[in-house]
Design a protein around this motif. Structure first.
Motif, PDB file in Angstrom:
ATOM      1  N   MET A 186       0.860  -1.179   0.000  1.00 47.03           N
ATOM      2  CA  MET A 186       0.000   0.000   0.000  1.00 47.03           C
ATOM      3  C   MET A 186       0.898   1.232   0.000  1.00 47.03           C
ATOM      4  O   MET A 186       2.013   1.196   0.526  1.00 47.03           O
ATOM      5  N   GLU A 187       0.379   2.336  -0.586  1.00 53.63           N
ATOM      6  CA  GLU A 187       1.163   3.561  -0.665  1.00 53.63           C
ATOM      7  C   GLU A 187       0.319   4.786  -0.318  1.00 53.63           C
ATOM      8  O   GLU A 187      -0.894   4.788  -0.500  1.00 53.63           O
ATOM      9  N   ILE A 188       1.024   5.820   0.150  1.00 51.33           N
ATOM     10  CA  ILE A 188       0.420   7.107   0.451  1.00 51.33           C
ATOM     11  C   ILE A 188       1.401   8.186  -0.021  1.00 51.33           C
ATOM     12  O   ILE A 188       2.624   7.957   0.003  1.00 51.33           O
ATOM     13  N   HIS A 189       0.887   9.318  -0.471  1.00 51.11           N
ATOM     14  CA  HIS A 189       1.785  10.419  -0.827  1.00 51.11           C
ATOM     15  C   HIS A 189       2.593  10.819   0.403  1.00 51.11           C
ATOM     16  O   HIS A 189       2.063  10.874   1.524  1.00 51.11           O
ATOM     17  N   ASP A 190       3.854  11.138   0.189  1.00 50.18           N
ATOM     18  CA  ASP A 190       4.732  11.452   1.318  1.00 50.18           C
ATOM     19  C   ASP A 190       4.410  12.781   1.989  1.00 50.18           C
ATOM     20  O   ASP A 190       4.904  13.069   3.067  1.00 50.18           O
ATOM     21  N   ASP A 191       3.539  13.580   1.360  1.00 53.65           N
ATOM     22  CA  ASP A 191       3.136  14.857   1.958  1.00 53.65           C
ATOM     23  C   ASP A 191       1.639  14.915   2.290  1.00 53.65           C
ATOM     24  O   ASP A 191       1.094  15.982   2.524  1.00 53.65           O
ATOM     25  N   ALA A 192       0.992  13.752   2.330  1.00 55.90           N
ATOM     26  CA  ALA A 192      -0.461  13.702   2.526  1.00 55.90           C
ATOM     27  C   ALA A 192      -0.898  14.043   3.948  1.00 55.90           C
ATOM     28  O   ALA A 192      -2.002  14.538   4.165  1.00 55.90           O
ATOM     29  N   LEU A 193      -0.039  13.765   4.902  1.00 52.49           N
ATOM     30  CA  LEU A 193      -0.351  14.018   6.308  1.00 52.49           C
ATOM     31  C   LEU A 193       0.792  14.805   6.940  1.00 52.49           C
ATOM     32  O   LEU A 193       1.956  14.603   6.591  1.00 52.49           O
ATOM     33  N   ALA A 194       0.446  15.652   7.878  1.00 52.17           N
ATOM     34  CA  ALA A 194       1.444  16.429   8.602  1.00 52.17           C
ATOM     35  C   ALA A 194       1.647  15.846  10.004  1.00 52.17           C
ATOM     36  O   ALA A 194       0.743  15.208  10.557  1.00 52.17           O
ATOM     37  N   LYS A 195       2.811  16.097  10.559  1.00 51.64           N
ATOM     38  CA  LYS A 195       3.089  15.654  11.926  1.00 51.64           C
ATOM     39  C   LYS A 195       2.016  16.201  12.850  1.00 51.64           C
ATOM     40  O   LYS A 195       1.683  17.382  12.807  1.00 51.64           O
ATOM     41  N   GLY A 196       1.433  15.316  13.646  1.00 53.83           N
ATOM     42  CA  GLY A 196       0.408  15.713  14.600  1.00 53.83           C
ATOM     43  C   GLY A 196      -1.017  15.685  14.075  1.00 53.83           C
ATOM     44  O   GLY A 196      -1.959  15.858  14.849  1.00 53.83           O
ATOM     45  N   ASP A 197      -1.210  15.468  12.755  1.00 51.48           N
ATOM     46  CA  ASP A 197      -2.577  15.350  12.223  1.00 51.48           C
ATOM     47  C   ASP A 197      -3.320  14.233  12.942  1.00 51.48           C
ATOM     48  O   ASP A 197      -2.777  13.139  13.131  1.00 51.48           O
ATOM     49  N   LYS A 198      -4.535  14.508  13.330  1.00 47.33           N
ATOM     50  CA  LYS A 198      -5.413  13.498  13.924  1.00 47.33           C
ATOM     51  C   LYS A 198      -6.152  12.820  12.774  1.00 47.33           C
ATOM     52  O   LYS A 198      -6.853  13.474  11.999  1.00 47.33           O
ATOM     53  N   LEU A 236       4.358   9.125   8.774  1.00 44.73           N
ATOM     54  CA  LEU A 236       4.252  10.532   8.394  1.00 44.73           C
ATOM     55  C   LEU A 236       4.032  11.443   9.603  1.00 44.73           C
ATOM     56  O   LEU A 236       3.884  12.650   9.451  1.00 44.73           O
ATOM     57  N   GLY A 237       3.966  10.850  10.813  1.00 46.89           N
ATOM     58  CA  GLY A 237       3.837  11.639  12.031  1.00 46.89           C
ATOM     59  C   GLY A 237       2.406  11.883  12.484  1.00 46.89           C
ATOM     60  O   GLY A 237       2.178  12.622  13.436  1.00 46.89           O
ATOM     61  N   ALA A 238       1.445  11.256  11.805  1.00 47.90           N
ATOM     62  CA  ALA A 238       0.047  11.438  12.189  1.00 47.90           C
ATOM     63  C   ALA A 238      -0.275  10.641  13.452  1.00 47.90           C
ATOM     64  O   ALA A 238       0.407   9.672  13.790  1.00 47.90           O
ATOM     65  N   GLU A 239      -1.330  11.071  14.133  1.00 48.60           N
ATOM     66  CA  GLU A 239      -1.813  10.387  15.328  1.00 48.60           C
ATOM     67  C   GLU A 239      -3.174   9.779  15.005  1.00 48.60           C
ATOM     68  O   GLU A 239      -4.047  10.463  14.481  1.00 48.60           O
ATOM     69  N   LEU A 240      -3.331   8.498  15.323  1.00 44.87           N
ATOM     70  CA  LEU A 240      -4.574   7.807  14.998  1.00 44.87           C
ATOM     71  C   LEU A 240      -5.666   8.091  16.014  1.00 44.87           C
ATOM     72  O   LEU A 240      -5.470   7.891  17.213  1.00 44.87           O
ATOM     73  N   VAL A 241      -6.811   8.523  15.513  1.00 43.35           N
ATOM     74  CA  VAL A 241      -8.006   8.660  16.343  1.00 43.35           C
ATOM     75  C   VAL A 241      -8.668   7.294  16.444  1.00 43.35           C
ATOM     76  O   VAL A 241      -9.206   6.915  17.474  1.00 43.35           O
ATOM     77  N   GLY A 242      -8.640   6.537  15.342  1.00 41.13           N
ATOM     78  CA  GLY A 242      -9.223   5.206  15.322  1.00 41.13           C
ATOM     79  C   GLY A 242      -9.394   4.697  13.911  1.00 41.13           C
ATOM     80  O   GLY A 242      -9.030   5.364  12.940  1.00 41.13           O
ATOM     81  N   CYS A 243      -9.964   3.499  13.828  1.00 44.62           N
ATOM     82  CA  CYS A 243     -10.300   2.869  12.552  1.00 44.62           C
ATOM     83  C   CYS A 243     -11.781   2.526  12.581  1.00 44.62           C
ATOM     84  O   CYS A 243     -12.263   1.946  13.562  1.00 44.62           O
ATOM     85  N   ALA A 244     -12.490   2.870  11.501  1.00 47.44           N
ATOM     86  CA  ALA A 244     -13.932   2.634  11.420  1.00 47.44           C
ATOM     87  C   ALA A 244     -14.239   1.779  10.191  1.00 47.44           C
ATOM     88  O   ALA A 244     -13.772   2.080   9.088  1.00 47.44           O
TER      89      ALA A 244
END
Length: 177
Positions: free
Chosen positions: A103-115, A139-147
């Protein structure tokens, strides 16, 4: 009798292989009331929480995730199969029943600390969702959860994610594969 999300999901036997019962959410998506119910219920568990981005997993997670992001007035980020995103990406491999996928994601899709809230239609073994979690965290994001709309508990995906401290919500579950 009042319908539930589960009532809108069609079972297709022996697809994609003999002995498998495929849980088809296209019948849920095609019904305006059912689709709205699913999106509203996916949001319910996260009411009042800060969510900066909704991440949808290819492909049905794009449909659900886009609708959830719209309702939250937030951005949507796709995680796709290898080779489908243009530009610079980061990748995460995961195991399938027979082999490996990426699986892949753009390297700039999320910022550090994004919920981030990850959304998909189905939780089975948890491999795809686990790869998505790893990509978001890299990418530094924080997970709120998975739905998810559907959980197949016998396949262990919920346990895999919860054992990592990830909150998992599913609107319904089915026995078997």
């Amino acid at each position: 009798m009042t319908k539930t999300v589960k009532d809108y999901i069609r079972a297709i036997h022996d697809f994609p292989h003999e002995g498998i019962i495929f849980r088809d959410v296209t019948t849920l998506f095609a019904d305006a009331r059912g689709f709205r119910m699913a999106v509203d219920q996916l949001l319910h568990a996260y009411a009042g929480q800060r969510i900066d981005k909704v991440v949808g997993l290819e492909a049905r997670g794009f449909i659900l995730g886009g609708a959830v992001a719209h309702q939250l007035s937030t951005g949507f980020v796709p995680i796709r199969k290898k080779g489908k995103l243009p530009g610079t990406v980061i990748s995460e491999a995961y195991q399938l029943e027979y082999g490996e996928a990426v699986m892949e994601i753009h390297d700039d899709a999320l910022a550090k600390g994004d919920k981030v809230l990850i959304v998909d239609d189905l939780l089975a073994t948890g491999g795809t969702a686990d790869a998505a979690i790893k990509l978001c965290k890299r990418l530094g994001a924080e997970l709120v959860g998975c739905a998810f709309v559907i959980d197949l508990p016998e396949l262990g995906g919920r346990k895999l994610l919860e054992d990592q401290g990830v909150t998992v919500e599913a609107l319904c579950s089915f026995d078997g594969h």
